[in-house]
Design an enzyme around this catalytic site. Structure first.
Site, PDB file in Angstrom:
ATOM      1  N   GLY A   1       0.788  -2.333   6.374  1.00  0.00           N
ATOM      2  CA  GLY A   1       0.777  -2.297   7.835  1.00  0.00           C
ATOM      3  C   GLY A   1      -0.485  -1.658   8.393  1.00  0.00           C
ATOM      4  O   GLY A   1      -0.998  -2.076   9.426  1.00  0.00           O
ATOM      5  N   ASN A   2      -0.994  -0.649   7.703  1.00  0.00           N
ATOM      6  CA  ASN A   2      -2.196   0.046   8.164  1.00  0.00           C
ATOM      7  C   ASN A   2      -3.407  -0.859   8.258  1.00  0.00           C
ATOM      8  O   ASN A   2      -4.323  -0.604   9.033  1.00  0.00           O
ATOM      9  CB  ASN A   2      -2.524   1.191   7.209  1.00  0.00           C
ATOM     10  CG  ASN A   2      -2.181   2.518   7.853  1.00  0.00           C
ATOM     11  OD1 ASN A   2      -2.511   2.756   9.014  1.00  0.00           O
ATOM     12  ND2 ASN A   2      -1.494   3.360   7.126  1.00  0.00           N
TER      13      ASN A   2
ATOM     14  N   LYS B   1      16.923  -1.833   7.449  1.00  0.00           N
ATOM     15  CA  LYS B   1      15.511  -1.748   7.829  1.00  0.00           C
ATOM     16  C   LYS B   1      15.336  -1.551   9.342  1.00  0.00           C
ATOM     17  O   LYS B   1      15.700  -2.417  10.134  1.00  0.00           O
ATOM     18  CB  LYS B   1      14.778  -3.017   7.381  1.00  0.00           C
ATOM     19  CG  LYS B   1      13.281  -2.877   7.565  1.00  0.00           C
ATOM     20  CD  LYS B   1      12.515  -4.029   6.981  1.00  0.00           C
ATOM     21  CE  LYS B   1      11.043  -3.968   7.332  1.00  0.00           C
ATOM     22  NZ  LYS B   1      10.347  -2.798   6.830  1.00  0.00           N
TER      23      LYS B   1
ATOM     24  N   LYS C   1       7.872  -6.979   2.098  1.00  0.00           N
ATOM     25  CA  LYS C   1       6.663  -7.737   1.737  1.00  0.00           C
ATOM     26  C   LYS C   1       6.182  -7.442   0.316  1.00  0.00           C
ATOM     27  O   LYS C   1       5.578  -8.310  -0.326  1.00  0.00           O
ATOM     28  CB  LYS C   1       5.545  -7.508   2.755  1.00  0.00           C
ATOM     29  CG  LYS C   1       4.858  -6.155   2.705  1.00  0.00           C
ATOM     30  CD  LYS C   1       3.470  -6.269   2.142  1.00  0.00           C
ATOM     31  CE  LYS C   1       2.675  -4.976   2.182  1.00  0.00           C
ATOM     32  NZ  LYS C   1       3.337  -3.681   2.038  1.00  0.00           N
TER      33      LYS C   1
ATOM     34  N   LYS D   1       7.275  -0.624  -3.405  1.00  0.00           N
ATOM     35  CA  LYS D   1       6.032  -0.971  -4.114  1.00  0.00           C
ATOM     36  C   LYS D   1       6.198  -0.752  -5.620  1.00  0.00           C
ATOM     37  O   LYS D   1       5.680  -1.526  -6.429  1.00  0.00           O
ATOM     38  CB  LYS D   1       4.864  -0.106  -3.609  1.00  0.00           C
ATOM     39  CG  LYS D   1       4.571  -0.336  -2.147  1.00  0.00           C
ATOM     40  CD  LYS D   1       3.353   0.448  -1.702  1.00  0.00           C
ATOM     41  CE  LYS D   1       3.359   0.615  -0.196  1.00  0.00           C
ATOM     42  NZ  LYS D   1       3.600  -0.608   0.564  1.00  0.00           N
TER      43      LYS D   1
HETATM   44  P1  ADP Z   1       2.655  -0.143   3.783  1.00  0.00           P
HETATM   45  O1  ADP Z   1       2.480  -0.449   5.229  1.00  0.00           O
HETATM   46  O2  ADP Z   1       1.375  -0.206   3.022  1.00  0.00           O
HETATM   47  O3  ADP Z   1       3.771  -0.892   3.128  1.00  0.00           O
HETATM   48  P2  ADP Z   1       4.359   2.220   3.686  1.00  0.00           P
HETATM   49  O4  ADP Z   1       4.277   3.291   4.715  1.00  0.00           O
HETATM   50  O5  ADP Z   1       5.541   1.318   3.714  1.00  0.00           O
HETATM   51  O6  ADP Z   1       2.996   1.426   3.733  1.00  0.00           O
HETATM   52  O7  ADP Z   1       4.317   2.884   2.227  1.00  0.00           O
HETATM   53  C1  ADP Z   1       3.247   3.714   1.823  1.00  0.00           C
HETATM   54  C2  ADP Z   1       3.545   5.185   2.113  1.00  0.00           C
HETATM   55  O8  ADP Z   1       4.517   5.696   1.207  1.00  0.00           O
HETATM   56  C3  ADP Z   1       2.388   6.125   1.917  1.00  0.00           C
HETATM   57  O9  ADP Z   1       1.502   6.104   3.010  1.00  0.00           O
HETATM   58  C4  ADP Z   1       3.092   7.473   1.728  1.00  0.00           C
HETATM   59  O10 ADP Z   1       3.153   8.154   2.961  1.00  0.00           O
HETATM   60  C5  ADP Z   1       4.514   7.110   1.315  1.00  0.00           C
HETATM   61  N1  ADP Z   1       4.992   7.681   0.048  1.00  0.00           N
HETATM   62  C6  ADP Z   1       6.294   7.964  -0.180  1.00  0.00           C
HETATM   63  N2  ADP Z   1       6.476   8.452  -1.409  1.00  0.00           N
HETATM   64  C7  ADP Z   1       5.250   8.461  -2.017  1.00  0.00           C
HETATM   65  C8  ADP Z   1       4.801   8.862  -3.304  1.00  0.00           C
HETATM   66  N3  ADP Z   1       5.627   9.334  -4.213  1.00  0.00           N
HETATM   67  N4  ADP Z   1       3.472   8.743  -3.582  1.00  0.00           N
HETATM   68  C9  ADP Z   1       2.620   8.271  -2.644  1.00  0.00           C
HETATM   69  N5  ADP Z   1       2.995   7.879  -1.391  1.00  0.00           N
HETATM   70  C10 ADP Z   1       4.305   7.969  -1.070  1.00  0.00           C
HETATM   71 MG    MG Z   2       5.851  -0.762   3.601  1.00  0.00          MG
END
Ligand code: ADP
Ligand code: MG
Length: 316
Positions: free
Chosen positions: A13-14, A131, A216, A278
């Site tokens: 999303g970023n 969600k 996604k 992920k």
């Molecule tokens: P995206 O939009 O890329 O899917 P998300 O916000 O859904 O991003 O997921 C990524 C985020 O997960 C990171 O920015 C971080 O804040 C968070 N996060 C949660 N647990 C962890 C972890 N164990 N290690 C790293 N990041 C983590």
């Molecule tokens: Mg995400």
């Protein structure tokens, strides 16, 4: 140059709509151009590349517009909102990538495919929507929305009420053969945005859109497996996956085996709805024939492919 021959790149999303921006078209254009610039070496270096992207903040805003306009304009069903987000995000990313290709004097073209993804009608997610989409509302407004728009509203840890939707597992990429065909011709393909448009099979074998949002990362893993690609690169907002995240014992992972990572997942190191999907997607990709899954920051995309950045998940 990059060491990825055929890969799926999932951008978070970023990379399309960072939280700190208002969301004007000019801002979104700038963000897309920057993402395209970061991806340029991968896009010019890979033999086949398919780019997927998240849509969380964008679909949240589409839903918010529907809320404000509901008396004047009939709201769109959520699968249609997802399709709109694929089109809007895809348009800006496609233009950004085409501009980069022109600057690089490459004659490759970019295609953005509206992508449908089949889910099971009896997926347990439909009975348990989890969600959250869009903004927080007061309890009173939440009740009104539940009645007026049929939104399923859930209280979120004292911060207010949010619209929550089912997030079923992706089962089949319905437009896979089109993606394969274009990618094999050297076309840079943007596909499966927002996890894909959720579709359910009818008894006669035709499909219908359903109000849900697919993760996604899970769709990207399925897509990479079905295309038979070696590499899945997940680009997000952190440089590496960490265990004991945000505690004094935090440790970033550089290279980790699937078995070790599965253990950390089981032990609860990864937040549901952000990092956990992920990790699950990476493990799934490797279990079904993938060679490496990499989770890295967007800006580190090229270094990650070269092995110098990110968390690399490798088969046992
Ligand atoms: P995206 O939009 O890329 O899917 P998300 O916000 O859904 O991003 O997921 C990524 C985020 O997960 C990171 O920015 C971080 O804040 C968070 N996060 C949660 N647990 C962890 C972890 N164990 N290690 C790293 N990041 C983590
Ligand atoms: Mg995400």
């Amino acid at each position: 140059m990059s060491h990825a021959d055929r890969l799926v790149v999932a951008v978070g999303g970023n990379a399309t709509h960072p939280e700190n921006m208002l969301g004007t078209t000019a801002e979104q254009e700038q963000v897309a151009a920057r993402t395209a610039h970061v991806l340029r070496p991968l896009v010019t270096g890979a033999r086949e590349i398919v780019i997927t992207h998240g849509n969380g903040p964008v679909v949240g805003k589409i839903v918010l517009r529907q809320y404000y306009a509901r008396e004047q304009v009939p709201p769109m069903r959520l699968d249609v909102c997802v399709a709109h987000s694929q089109g809007g995000i895809g348009h800006l990313l496609m233009q950004g990538l085409e501009d980069e290709l022109v600057r690089a004097e490459e004659d490759r073209r970019v295609a953005c495919l509206i992508t449908r993804v089949a889910v099971n009608a009896d997926d347990e997610a439909f009975a348990h929507p989890t969600k959250p989409i869009g903004p927080f509302f007061t309890a009173e407004r939440a009740a009104e929305l539940q009645t007026a728009l049929g939104w399923n509203m859930v209280e979120d840890a004292g911060r207010g009420w949010r619209y929550v939707v089912p997030s079923p597992k992706p089962r089949e990429i319905l437009d896979l053969e089109l993606i394969r065909l274009l990618a094999a011709q050297g076309v840079v393909v943007i596909a499966a945005g927002g996890g894909g448009i959720p579709m359910v099979a009818r008894a006669d074998g035709s499909y219908a859109g359903v109000p849900a949002v697919i993760d996604k990362d899970m769709t990207s893993a399925l897509l990479a497996n079905q295309l038979g690609y070696e590499t899945l690169l997940i680009l997000t907002a952190v440089p590496r996956v960490a265990i004991h995240y945000r505690t004094p014992k935090q440790r970033e992972l550089t290279t980790v085996s699937a078995a070790e990572l599965a253990g950390y997942l089981k032990d609860g190191h990864f937040a549901a709805g952000s990092m956990a999907p992920k990790i699950e997607a990476s493990l799934r990709f490797l279990a079904r024939g993938g060679r490496r899954a990499i989770i890295a920051a967007l800006d580190d995309a090229v270094a990650a492919i070269e092995g110098d950045a990110g968390t690399h998940v490798v088969p046992d």
